[in-house]
Design a protein around this motif. Structure first.
Motif, short mmCIF file in Angstrom:
data_model
loop_
_atom_site.label_atom_id
_atom_site.label_comp_id
_atom_site.label_asym_id
_atom_site.label_seq_id
_atom_site.Cartn_x
_atom_site.Cartn_y
_atom_site.Cartn_z
N VAL A 1 15.45 16.52 -11.74
CA VAL A 1 14.63 15.83 -12.73
C VAL A 1 13.32 15.33 -12.13
N LEU A 2 13.00 15.74 -10.91
CA LEU A 2 11.72 15.38 -10.31
C LEU A 2 10.65 16.40 -10.69
N PRO A 3 9.40 16.01 -10.69
CA PRO A 3 8.33 17.00 -10.90
C PRO A 3 8.40 18.09 -9.84
N ASP A 4 7.99 19.29 -10.20
CA ASP A 4 8.06 20.42 -9.27
C ASP A 4 7.27 20.15 -7.99
N THR A 5 6.21 19.35 -8.09
CA THR A 5 5.40 19.07 -6.91
C THR A 5 6.20 18.33 -5.84
N LEU A 6 7.28 17.66 -6.25
CA LEU A 6 8.12 16.95 -5.29
C LEU A 6 9.35 17.76 -4.89
N SER A 7 10.02 18.36 -5.85
CA SER A 7 11.27 19.06 -5.56
C SER A 7 11.06 20.25 -4.63
N THR A 8 9.85 20.81 -4.59
CA THR A 8 9.59 21.93 -3.68
C THR A 8 9.50 21.49 -2.23
N LEU A 9 9.39 20.17 -2.00
CA LEU A 9 9.29 19.64 -0.63
C LEU A 9 10.64 19.21 -0.08
N VAL A 10 11.70 19.59 -0.75
CA VAL A 10 13.01 18.98 -0.50
C VAL A 10 13.44 19.04 0.96
N ASP A 11 13.23 20.15 1.67
CA ASP A 11 13.70 20.29 3.05
C ASP A 11 12.56 20.33 4.07
N THR A 12 11.40 19.91 3.65
CA THR A 12 10.26 19.86 4.57
C THR A 12 10.22 18.51 5.27
N PRO A 13 10.12 18.48 6.59
CA PRO A 13 10.04 17.19 7.29
C PRO A 13 8.83 16.39 6.81
N ILE A 14 9.02 15.11 6.58
CA ILE A 14 7.92 14.23 6.17
C ILE A 14 7.88 13.03 7.11
N ARG A 15 6.67 12.56 7.37
CA ARG A 15 6.48 11.37 8.20
C ARG A 15 5.92 10.27 7.30
N ILE A 16 6.60 9.12 7.32
CA ILE A 16 6.24 8.01 6.43
C ILE A 16 5.60 6.90 7.25
N GLU A 17 4.35 6.57 6.92
CA GLU A 17 3.66 5.46 7.56
C GLU A 17 3.61 4.29 6.58
N SER A 18 3.82 3.07 7.10
CA SER A 18 3.85 1.88 6.26
C SER A 18 2.73 0.93 6.65
N ASP A 19 2.10 0.34 5.64
CA ASP A 19 1.07 -0.67 5.86
C ASP A 19 1.76 -2.03 5.84
N ASP A 20 1.94 -2.65 7.00
CA ASP A 20 2.70 -3.89 7.10
C ASP A 20 2.08 -5.00 6.27
N GLU A 21 0.76 -5.02 6.14
CA GLU A 21 0.11 -6.09 5.37
C GLU A 21 0.45 -5.99 3.89
N LEU A 22 0.61 -4.78 3.39
CA LEU A 22 0.93 -4.58 1.98
C LEU A 22 2.44 -4.62 1.71
N MET A 23 3.24 -4.40 2.74
CA MET A 23 4.69 -4.30 2.56
C MET A 23 5.29 -5.62 2.11
N GLY A 24 5.03 -6.69 2.89
CA GLY A 24 5.65 -7.97 2.60
C GLY A 24 7.15 -7.85 2.51
N ASN A 25 7.76 -8.60 1.58
CA ASN A 25 9.20 -8.52 1.35
C ASN A 25 9.52 -7.69 0.10
N GLN A 26 8.48 -7.08 -0.47
CA GLN A 26 8.68 -6.36 -1.73
C GLN A 26 9.13 -4.93 -1.52
N TYR A 27 8.69 -4.31 -0.43
CA TYR A 27 8.97 -2.89 -0.23
C TYR A 27 9.83 -2.67 1.01
N THR A 28 10.48 -1.51 1.03
CA THR A 28 11.41 -1.15 2.10
C THR A 28 10.68 -0.39 3.21
#
Length: 718
Positions: free
Chosen positions: A329-356
């Motif tokens: 049920v995801l858009p095709d632009t996302l489901s096609t990336l299913v097994d591709t390695p991704i690197r996630i960078e987080s902005d600590d100033e924006l994260m706060g306690n709201q995001y994981t």
């Protein structure tokens, strides 16, 4: 608790701090909703965004520094038998210090919303009520009436009660601003994540789960560590528990392998309940704390890896089927990336306690499998957030966005309850129903998913095994030198698999119980489970034995259904300790009343049917035959008139068992099961003690004294 007369004028409040204490996440969700409504409807400045846990601040030092024009808004959950959650215990301990005097004026006022379950009776919202009383004693004033949220309130539980409190109490004392938009525009929401997509596909796994593969292991391990319960035990690399004098547990999780997974209800019975044994072994990447190890014996200062009555916090994973349904049920632009390695960078100033803070390296499939709780029911705030991502080119975009947004409003609580709560619609169900979220030009990007989806949280199960018995079994079968380096022990669980069907025929299941039921016993050393162990409600189990071969303190255990799990731990532990202390006593002597007294260990066990769900029947009958315990069963469906544990307990020994056990023998009482059962048992105990001690008030006072001494404990859950 009434606080009339303390109400603040709206123009005196300029800012607020939001704090929460939570065990399951509901208080945090309430804080999130309150923060969004305050941000949209008032001129108050939120100084810590969505808020933070109590123990993230030094509360006693923090309060005097907050200006009197600021408001402290607090959301406090009650856990166990009227106890505070782990995330406020340090603050609560500091507030109770006798040396702590009243706060010096001027200080901020507070607004308090308590969360609980009325099925607990007198202990409903007890933690929040105790906090309010203590803050008033210290000179703080309440800005409005204290709010109370009940899990069982129709059409939304605590969230319905929260909206009533916000609209009737909190918002009237806040400076208003005109509401321009029903919800924030997508362009105004800062995105705290940046995702980099690798070009190379993931290498073949060779049957190894992604979280255990060398390439991803460190990233997942750091992510899992964030889920560590505050009170979890600390272990060294040999999985030996380290006594840390109140120090927070090591964030590193334990790794376990399922060695036993047996159904203990009959095949044709309505409930599938499992006895599960997990072998826990060392994580070789953990550094050894050499100072805690005795090099001669290989033992550490804390010889037992856990205590009877402790709790296992298990991190569940989603099944391949559930992940595939979500990907569909995801858009095709996302489901096609299913097994591709991704690197996630987080902005600590924006994260706060709201995001994981998600794992830095993974695949979309791996993230959905091990990290995101895609089976959870979206909160009203989640639906509001989703409304911003409807595709502008879709024909029904505006209509669907308005529908999602309206489901978050108080006026639509009944509709939200019908659509989400009663029919248990998950994130995948919502994405399927609202097509504009998954069209080809949908705004639902990978970064948006990282913001929207909640993290998987550990589920807790009372341990059903004895640490002493397990240790002796291990040492009896493994040479000491080898055991010192093998770094393993086991825990056993009694798990009821949650399954059901909604009114409209939709099937649902419990995330963690289903996860555990799928695990096939494997060879020790192949990790299948990520878990922590923390103290439970029965940490003060008395095990001292007197000169007459009897326990110094007899215990009475009351357990219904899977509530028998911690009772089994307590009883098997006392049996193992007794046998260890009396190894020279012959089996015949053990049957002699002078050697063991069955009244020292009494179990009142309740289930539906003796022939279908009588958990651990053979064990109880063997212990009773050997004179090691007394068994009082209650089978609710085996006769026309239902018989429950409270009835069996109240009528035992000519209605004298309770008073004789507590008053004459100075015994301890331990209760585990649902809150209604626990409340009914407590009421019977008070009723039995009242004529003996004078009145009901004295009976309740006696139970409070026993609770402080660790001789009266309740572990109940909804």
């Amino acid at each position: 608790m009434s606080n009339r007369g303390n109400t603040m004028a709206p123009d005196t409040i300029t800012s607020c701090h939001i704090l929460w204490s939570t065990q399951s996440g509901r208080a945090k969700a309430c804080a999130r909703r309150a923060a969004r409504i305050l941000r949209e409807q008032t001129h108050i400045q939120l100084l810590n965004g969505m808020g933070c846990p109590f123990d993230d601040v030094s509360f006693v030092k923090f309060v005097p520094l907050v200006p009197p024009s600021s408001l402290l808004i607090m959301f406090v959950s009650t856990t166990g038998d009227g106890e505070h959650c782990d995330s406020i215990k340090q603050t609560w301990k500091a507030l109770l210090q006798k040396s702590l005097s009243a706060f010096e004026q001027p200080i901020p006022t507070f607004a308090l919303f308590c969360l609980g379950d009325r099925a607990y009776g007198p202990q409903f919202c007890a933690a929040g009520r105790k906090l309010a009383v203590r803050l008033l004693q210290l000179g703080m004033k309440s800005a409005c009436e204290v709010g109370y949220g009940d899990d069982n309130t129709p059409n939304g539980g605590v969230f319905w009660d929260l909206d009533v409190w916000l609209e009737g109490q909190l918002l009237p004392i806040c400076p208003k601003k005109p509401v321009v938009n029903a919800y924030e525009e997508l362009s105004t929401i800062p995105i705290p994540y940046r995702v980099h997509t690798g070009e190379e596909p993931k290498q073949p796994s060779n049957g190894i789960d992604e979280w255990r593969q060398d390439r991803f292991f460190q990233s997942y391990r750091e992510y899992f560590s964030q889920s560590c319960p505050i009170s979890a035990y600390e272990y060294n690399s040999l999985t030996q528990r380290i006594d840390s004098e109140g120090k927070l547990g090591d964030k590193t999780p334990l790794l376990g392998t399922i060695t036993v997974n047996e159904r203990i209800t009959t095949v044709d019975w309505e409930q599938d309940t499992r006895h599960i044994r997990i072998s826990i072994h060392s994580d070789e990447s953990v550094l050894v704390d050499k100072d805690t190890i005795d090099v001669m014996t290989g033992e550490c200062a804390s010889k037992l890896p856990y205590q009877a009555g402790d709790v296992a916090s298990i991190l569940p994973f989603n099944s391949e089927k559930v992940v595939a349904q979500f990907l569909a049920v995801l858009p095709d632009t996302l489901s096609t990336l299913v097994d591709t390695p991704i690197r996630i960078e987080s902005d600590d100033e924006l994260m706060g306690n709201q995001y994981t803070k998600w794992p830095q390296l993974c695949t979309l499939r791996g993230w959905l499998t091990y990290c995101a709780d895609i089976q959870s029911l979206p909160e009203r705030e989640d639906l509001r957030a989703l409304s911003r991502y409807c595709s502008p080119s879709h024909g029904a975009s505006k209509e669907q966005a308005e529908k999602l947004s309206s489901l978050s409003e108080t006026s639509q609580s009944a509709l939200y309850a019908d659509y989400i709560l009663r029919e248990k619609r998950s994130w995948a169900d919502v994405l399927y129903d609202f097509e504009s979220l998954r069209s080809s030009d949908s705004k639902l990007t990978l970064e948006a998913l990282l913001m929207l989806l909640p993290r998987m949280r550990p589920r807790e199960f009372s341990i059903a095994s004895s640490p002493t018995a397990d240790q002796r079994r291990t040492h009896d079968n493994v040479p000491v030198a080898e055991h010192a380096t093998s770094g393993s022990f086991s825990v056993e669980l009694c798990v009821a698999i949650v399954e059901g069907t909604t009114r409209l025929g939709r099937q649902y299941h419990g995330l963690c119980s289903n996860f555990l039921s799928r695990l096939i016993p494997s060879e020790v050393g192949r990790p299948q489970v990520v878990l922590w162990i923390r103290p439970g409600s029965f940490t003060k189990l008395p095990i001292g034995i007197d000169s007459s071969h009897s326990f110094e303190t007899p215990i009475l255990c009351v357990g219904a259904g899977t509530g028998v799990a911690p009772m089994r731990s307590l009883l098997l532990e006392r049996n193992a300790v007794w046998k260890h202390a009396h190894r020279s006593i012959t089996r015949q002597d053990q049957r002699d009343k002078n050697a063991s007294n069955p009244e020292d260990n009494i179990l009142v066990f309740g289930c539906r049917s003796q022939s279908a769900d009588y958990y651990y029947k053979n064990e109880w009958e063997t212990l009773q035959h050997d004179g090691m315990m007394r068994l009082l069963p209650a089978f609710s469906r085996d006769q026309v008139a239902k018989v429950y544990v409270q009835k069996v307990l109240a009528e035992a020994d000519g209605r004298n068992l309770i008073s004789s056990h507590i008053l004459d023998r100075s015994g301890g009482v331990y209760i585990a099961g649902g809150p209604k059962m626990a409340r009914a048992v407590r009421e019977e105990i008070v009723k039995a003690l009242t004529p003996k001690v004078g009145d009901e008030k004295r009976a309740n006072r006696l139970l409070a004294q026993l609770q402080r001494a660790g001789k009266f404990s309740v572990e109940a859950w909804s």
